[in-house]
Design an enzyme around this catalytic site. Structure first.
Site, PDB file in Angstrom:
ATOM      1  CG  HIS A  25       2.247  -0.471   3.251  1.00 27.97           C
ATOM      2  ND1 HIS A  25       3.413  -1.198   3.194  1.00 27.97           N
ATOM      3  CD2 HIS A  25       1.868  -0.456   4.566  1.00 27.97           C
ATOM      4  CE1 HIS A  25       3.731  -1.615   4.419  1.00 27.97           C
ATOM      5  NE2 HIS A  25       2.803  -1.180   5.257  1.00 27.97           N
ATOM      6  CD  GLU A  40       3.844  -0.269  -0.485  1.00 33.04           C
ATOM      7  OE1 GLU A  40       3.464  -1.436  -0.684  1.00 33.04           O
ATOM      8  OE2 GLU A  40       4.562   0.046   0.477  1.00 33.04           O
ATOM      9  NE  ARG A  98       4.231   2.230   6.340  1.00 29.87           N
ATOM     10  CZ  ARG A  98       5.091   1.362   5.830  1.00 29.87           C
ATOM     11  NH1 ARG A  98       5.558   1.532   4.608  1.00 29.87           N
ATOM     12  NH2 ARG A  98       5.512   0.328   6.537  1.00 29.87           N
ATOM     13  CG  HIS A 125       4.323  -4.839   0.289  1.00 28.46           C
ATOM     14  ND1 HIS A 125       4.077  -4.070   1.392  1.00 28.46           N
ATOM     15  CD2 HIS A 125       3.798  -6.069   0.568  1.00 28.46           C
ATOM     16  CE1 HIS A 125       3.441  -4.789   2.305  1.00 28.46           C
ATOM     17  NE2 HIS A 125       3.259  -6.003   1.834  1.00 28.46           N
ATOM     18  CD  GLU A 176       8.631  -4.072  -0.462  1.00 24.58           C
ATOM     19  OE1 GLU A 176       8.170  -3.132  -1.155  1.00 24.58           O
ATOM     20  OE2 GLU A 176       8.373  -4.212   0.739  1.00 24.58           O
TER      21      GLU A 176
END
Length: 265
Positions: free
Chosen positions: A24, A27, A82, A152, A226
């Site tokens: 993405h 990020e 994104r 991510h 994440e």
């Protein structure tokens, strides 16, 4: 797309881990981590016993920036972009979400068929060239790839399959145990707390994700990180947090790699 292979040359085929960053575009801490990892893996070989053992025994494929065109777009035009930057005839909207474009429950739960949506699943499975390239490489090398790690941000989570359905993975107990151990190791450095669990129930349902696809292909240890934070800065994580985020994440990656190394089949 530049893919690096890190490992000691042995003259024979070695088991491997595949890691990608920047699926993405916005990020930014994700590509920063892959760059950090590459530098540390190469520069500490021979002095860091854990890294040396890992690279002696395994290879690590690192894709520093998955969504290259999207990433460039965030630097030049729209910081919060994104998706990819592909174009479709007849649609004014650009791009698809590469993490909804894999063949894992494609375009069902948590994915949109609207080309203007941030979670647009794409015109078809692997319609995005970036996704197709990665999928082709992993399929071609699946006999040696024993783990898949995708990086991510944000939310401080360590996720594993499934995200496209609520069913537990066949290896759920082991995957959870490894994730919790990795999260505990990560927390030991700066106290950063991570939550571990299957994607669908830990964050939200999302079909077409790369970790689910890799797991269903047969890559048992498939995880999505994440990274920091939990929302104060979100995608705009300040520069001062790059190094500590990378340092603690490295501990978790090494923990997972060590488990994979001990459980090679």
């Amino acid at each position: 797309m530049h893919l690096l292979k890190i490992g000691r040359r042995t003259g024979s085929t070695k088991p491997a881990i595949f890691m990608d960053c920047g699926i993405h575009a916005r990020e930014w801490i994700s590509p920063a981590f892959c760059q950090w990892f590459i530098n540390k893996a190469v520069s500490t070989y021979g002095t860091d016993s854990q890294m040396t053992s890992l690279l002696d025994t395994m290879d690590i494929f690192v894709l520093p920036v998955f969504n290259i065109d999207g990433y460039e777009h965030t630097w030049k035009i729209d910081r919060m972009w994104r998706k990819t930057r592909s174009r479709r005839n007849g649609s004014p909207c650009v791009g698809a979400d590469p993490n909804r474009n894999f063949d894992a429950g494609w375009c069902t739960l948590g994915a949109s068929s609207n080309p203007c949506s941030d979670t647009y699943c794409g015109a078809s499975v692997e319609s995005e060239i970036e996704v197709r390239n990665v999928a082709d490489f992993i399929r071609k090398n699946k006999s040696v790839i024993k783990a898949y790690l995708t990086i991510h941000s944000y939310s401080q989570l360590l996720l594993f399959p499934y995200s496209y359905k609520y069913d537990l993975a066949a290896d759920h107990n082991e995957l959870l145990q490894v994730a919790e151990g990795a999260a505990e190791t990560l927390r030991s450095l700066y106290g950063t707390r991570y939550t571990s669990g299957p994607g669908a129930t830990t964050i939200y349902p999302a079909a077409g994700g790369s970790d689910d696809w890799a797991y269903d292909l047969g890559v048992k240890y498939s995880y999505t990180f994440e990274l920091r934070d939990t929302g104060r800065y979100g995608f705009l994580l300040p520069e001062s947090q790059i190094q500590p985020t990378c340092e603690e994440t490295m501990l978790a990656v090494k923990y997972i790699a060590a488990h994979v190394l001990k459980n090679l089949v």
